[in-house]
Design a protein around this motif. Structure first.
Motif, mmCIF file in Angstrom:
data_model
loop_
_atom_site.group_PDB
_atom_site.id
_atom_site.type_symbol
_atom_site.label_atom_id
_atom_site.label_comp_id
_atom_site.label_asym_id
_atom_site.label_seq_id
_atom_site.Cartn_x
_atom_site.Cartn_y
_atom_site.Cartn_z
ATOM 1 N N TYR A 123 0.800 -1.226 0.000
ATOM 2 C CA TYR A 123 0.000 0.000 0.000
ATOM 3 C C TYR A 123 0.834 1.277 0.000
ATOM 4 N N GLU A 124 2.155 1.170 0.088
ATOM 5 C CA GLU A 124 2.996 2.354 0.046
ATOM 6 C C GLU A 124 3.683 2.423 -1.323
ATOM 7 N N ASN A 125 3.229 3.325 -2.162
ATOM 8 C CA ASN A 125 3.726 3.410 -3.539
ATOM 9 C C ASN A 125 5.220 3.704 -3.625
ATOM 10 N N SER A 126 5.756 4.427 -2.644
ATOM 11 C CA SER A 126 7.179 4.766 -2.684
ATOM 12 C C SER A 126 8.072 3.534 -2.499
ATOM 13 N N LEU A 127 7.497 2.441 -2.037
ATOM 14 C CA LEU A 127 8.268 1.211 -1.819
ATOM 15 C C LEU A 127 8.137 0.226 -2.983
ATOM 16 N N HIS A 128 7.499 0.647 -4.058
ATOM 17 C CA HIS A 128 7.341 -0.231 -5.224
ATOM 18 C C HIS A 128 8.579 -0.157 -6.121
ATOM 19 N N ILE A 129 9.707 -0.501 -5.531
ATOM 20 C CA ILE A 129 10.978 -0.543 -6.240
ATOM 21 C C ILE A 129 11.598 -1.919 -6.013
ATOM 22 N N PRO A 130 12.554 -2.331 -6.855
ATOM 23 C CA PRO A 130 13.071 -3.712 -6.780
ATOM 24 C C PRO A 130 13.488 -4.170 -5.391
ATOM 25 N N ILE B 212 10.365 -4.924 -3.473
ATOM 26 C CA ILE B 212 9.608 -6.015 -4.109
ATOM 27 C C ILE B 212 10.252 -7.363 -3.772
ATOM 28 N N PHE B 213 11.588 -7.427 -3.806
ATOM 29 C CA PHE B 213 12.281 -8.652 -3.400
ATOM 30 C C PHE B 213 12.042 -8.949 -1.923
ATOM 31 N N LEU B 214 12.006 -7.905 -1.102
ATOM 32 C CA LEU B 214 11.720 -8.095 0.320
ATOM 33 C C LEU B 214 10.317 -8.668 0.518
ATOM 34 N N ALA B 215 9.360 -8.205 -0.282
ATOM 35 C CA ALA B 215 7.998 -8.754 -0.209
ATOM 36 C C ALA B 215 7.985 -10.227 -0.616
ATOM 37 N N MET B 216 8.738 -10.572 -1.666
ATOM 38 C CA MET B 216 8.854 -11.981 -2.070
ATOM 39 C C MET B 216 9.433 -12.820 -0.935
ATOM 40 N N VAL C 235 23.986 -3.902 -8.757
ATOM 41 C CA VAL C 235 23.699 -2.989 -9.861
ATOM 42 C C VAL C 235 23.446 -1.576 -9.331
ATOM 43 N N ALA C 236 22.728 -1.458 -8.209
ATOM 44 C CA ALA C 236 22.406 -0.137 -7.661
ATOM 45 C C ALA C 236 23.648 0.620 -7.221
ATOM 46 N N ILE C 237 24.670 -0.088 -6.739
ATOM 47 C CA ILE C 237 25.863 0.571 -6.216
ATOM 48 C C ILE C 237 26.979 0.663 -7.256
ATOM 49 N N CYS C 238 27.150 -0.405 -8.028
ATOM 50 C CA CYS C 238 28.285 -0.454 -8.961
ATOM 51 C C CYS C 238 27.975 0.180 -10.319
ATOM 52 N N ILE C 239 26.753 0.013 -10.809
ATOM 53 C CA ILE C 239 26.363 0.622 -12.092
ATOM 54 C C ILE C 239 24.976 1.264 -11.946
ATOM 55 N N PRO C 240 24.874 2.292 -11.096
ATOM 56 C CA PRO C 240 23.561 2.866 -10.747
ATOM 57 C C PRO C 240 22.785 3.434 -11.935
ATOM 58 N N LEU C 241 23.472 3.928 -12.952
ATOM 59 C CA LEU C 241 22.773 4.533 -14.087
ATOM 60 C C LEU C 241 21.985 3.504 -14.901
ATOM 61 N N THR D 212 16.992 0.461 -15.869
ATOM 62 C CA THR D 212 16.862 -0.250 -17.144
ATOM 63 C C THR D 212 16.918 -1.758 -16.947
ATOM 64 N N ILE D 213 17.865 -2.212 -16.124
ATOM 65 C CA ILE D 213 18.039 -3.654 -15.922
ATOM 66 C C ILE D 213 16.892 -4.240 -15.112
ATOM 67 N N PHE D 214 16.583 -3.613 -13.982
ATOM 68 C CA PHE D 214 15.548 -4.169 -13.097
ATOM 69 C C PHE D 214 14.181 -3.572 -13.440
ATOM 70 N N SER D 215 13.739 -3.886 -14.632
ATOM 71 C CA SER D 215 12.402 -3.472 -15.068
ATOM 72 C C SER D 215 11.360 -4.389 -14.438
ATOM 73 N N GLN D 216 10.095 -3.999 -14.577
ATOM 74 C CA GLN D 216 9.011 -4.813 -14.023
ATOM 75 C C GLN D 216 8.982 -6.196 -14.656
ATOM 76 N N GLN D 217 9.250 -6.265 -15.946
ATOM 77 C CA GLN D 217 9.270 -7.545 -16.648
ATOM 78 C C GLN D 217 10.412 -8.437 -16.129
ATOM 79 N N PHE D 218 11.571 -7.830 -15.880
ATOM 80 C CA PHE D 218 12.709 -8.595 -15.376
ATOM 81 C C PHE D 218 12.437 -9.122 -13.967
ATOM 82 N N LEU D 219 11.781 -8.318 -13.146
ATOM 83 C CA LEU D 219 11.421 -8.767 -11.800
ATOM 84 C C LEU D 219 10.473 -9.959 -11.861
ATOM 85 N N THR D 220 9.529 -9.914 -12.792
ATOM 86 C CA THR D 220 8.604 -11.038 -12.964
ATOM 87 C C THR D 220 9.348 -12.291 -13.393
#
Length: 316
Positions: A53-60, A63-67, A126-132, A136-144
């Motif tokens: 229910y918190e939209n600001s937490l809808h990031i990879p 989402i992995f923590l929810a899994m 990816v977030a720390i070593c290649i943040p830019l 692109t890499i962790f898209s919604q499709q990739f998470l699925t």
């Protein structure tokens, strides 16, 4: 149930005795186990609700923590109700089919949890070593695809071990299982036939899943530490490292317990049986119990929303 030359032919049910050597105190052991289960279910459910229910937490990362939280709830629920039935209500019998199904669920959810921990490590890498490139890499499709991949990997690799038990092991010395749940090797060791194939495949699955995941998680964090320590500002290094602390804690407690349980069960013949069983039980119960506590304490976003849930309403 048929007997042949002192062995049981294709038993219809097994008897789970719980913790061998501690039968007289199992009712008391069930109290902390049930408390850990309830705290784990409540904590993980709270994490799931907050992330949903918190939209600001809808990031990879979340989402992995929810899994992970959903997997922890499922894993505990596969084992504890039957275990408490043994400890408190003296209901040790479980049908052969139900035993295999419980075995498949438990080992599958363990493998899924390991896969999610690997995905979380890659996300931090990816977030720390290649943040830019992170978005692109962790898209919604990739998470699925990651979610489906870790689930299918676990289910597919575990199924052959059940098939080997069902089709190859027909005769058992006894139907009494010195365990509190249907663990693969605990059942296999009861058979009178040659079980080398079962042992080899069990080791293959363990190293194909846990070994693979540990190697890549370790490599990810080696690269993360190298990148973090190369940052010029101390504040930036602390901020980057702080995003990994919770995952490192969860990673260490999951895999350390896994290795203690795995190696004592297979190679610790001199260790008392109740130590084997207690370690196996703790391996399944402790991570789901500690994970929401670790993330609640170490992750500011989760901590703030938990405090808001419990205290904001009181203030208003």
């Amino acid at each position: 149930m048929l007997t042949f030359n002192g062995s049981v032919f294709m038993p219809s049910a097994f008897i789970l005795i719980g913790i061998p050597g501690l039968e007289s105190v199992q009712c008391w052991i069930g109290i902390p186990f049930s408390a850990m289960y309830l705290i784990g279910v409540i904590g993980n459910s709270l994490i799931l609700v907050i992330i949903k229910y918190e939209n600001s937490l809808h990031i990879p990362m979340y989402i992995f923590l929810a899994m992970l939280a959903a997997t922890d709830i499922a894993l505990n629920t596969c084992i504890l109700p039957k275990m408490l039935g043994i400890f408190w209500f003296h209901l040790p019998e479980i049908s052969f089919g139900a035993c295999l199904f419980q075995m498949w669920l438990i080992h599958s959810f363990q493998a899924i949890e390991s896969g999610i921990l690997l995905a979380m490590a890659l996300d931090r890498y990816v977030a720390i070593c290649i943040p830019l490139r992170h978005a692109t890499i962790f898209s919604q499709q990739f998470l699925t695809h990651i979610g489906l991949g870790v689930t299918l990997r676990a289910a597919i690799l575990i199924i052959p071990s059940l098939g080997l038990i069902k089709c190859c092991l027909k005769h058992y010395r006894t139907t009494v299982v010195s365990h509190s749940y249907c663990e693969h090797m605990a059942i296999v060791k009861l058979a009178t036939e040659d079980i080398r194939v079962n042992k080899i495949y069990g080791l293959f699955v363990a190293f194909a899943i846990l070994g693979f995941d540990i190697i890549f998680i370790t490599l990810s964090y080696v690269q993360i530490f190298i990148t973090v320590f190369q940052l010029p500002q101390k504040e930036a290094r602390f901020k980057a490292f702080n995003t990994c602390i919770a995952h490192i804690c969860v990673f260490l407690q999951f895999y350390l317990l896994a290795f203690f349980s795995f190696f004592t069960h297979r190679f610790g013949s001199h260790i008392p049986p109740y130590v084997h069983i207690l370690l196996s039980n703790l391996y399944l119960l402790v991570p789901p119990f500690l994970n929401p506590i670790v993330y609640g304490v170490k992750t500011k976003q989760i901590r703030d929303h938990v405090l808001k849930v419990f205290f904001f309403k009181k203030v208003t």
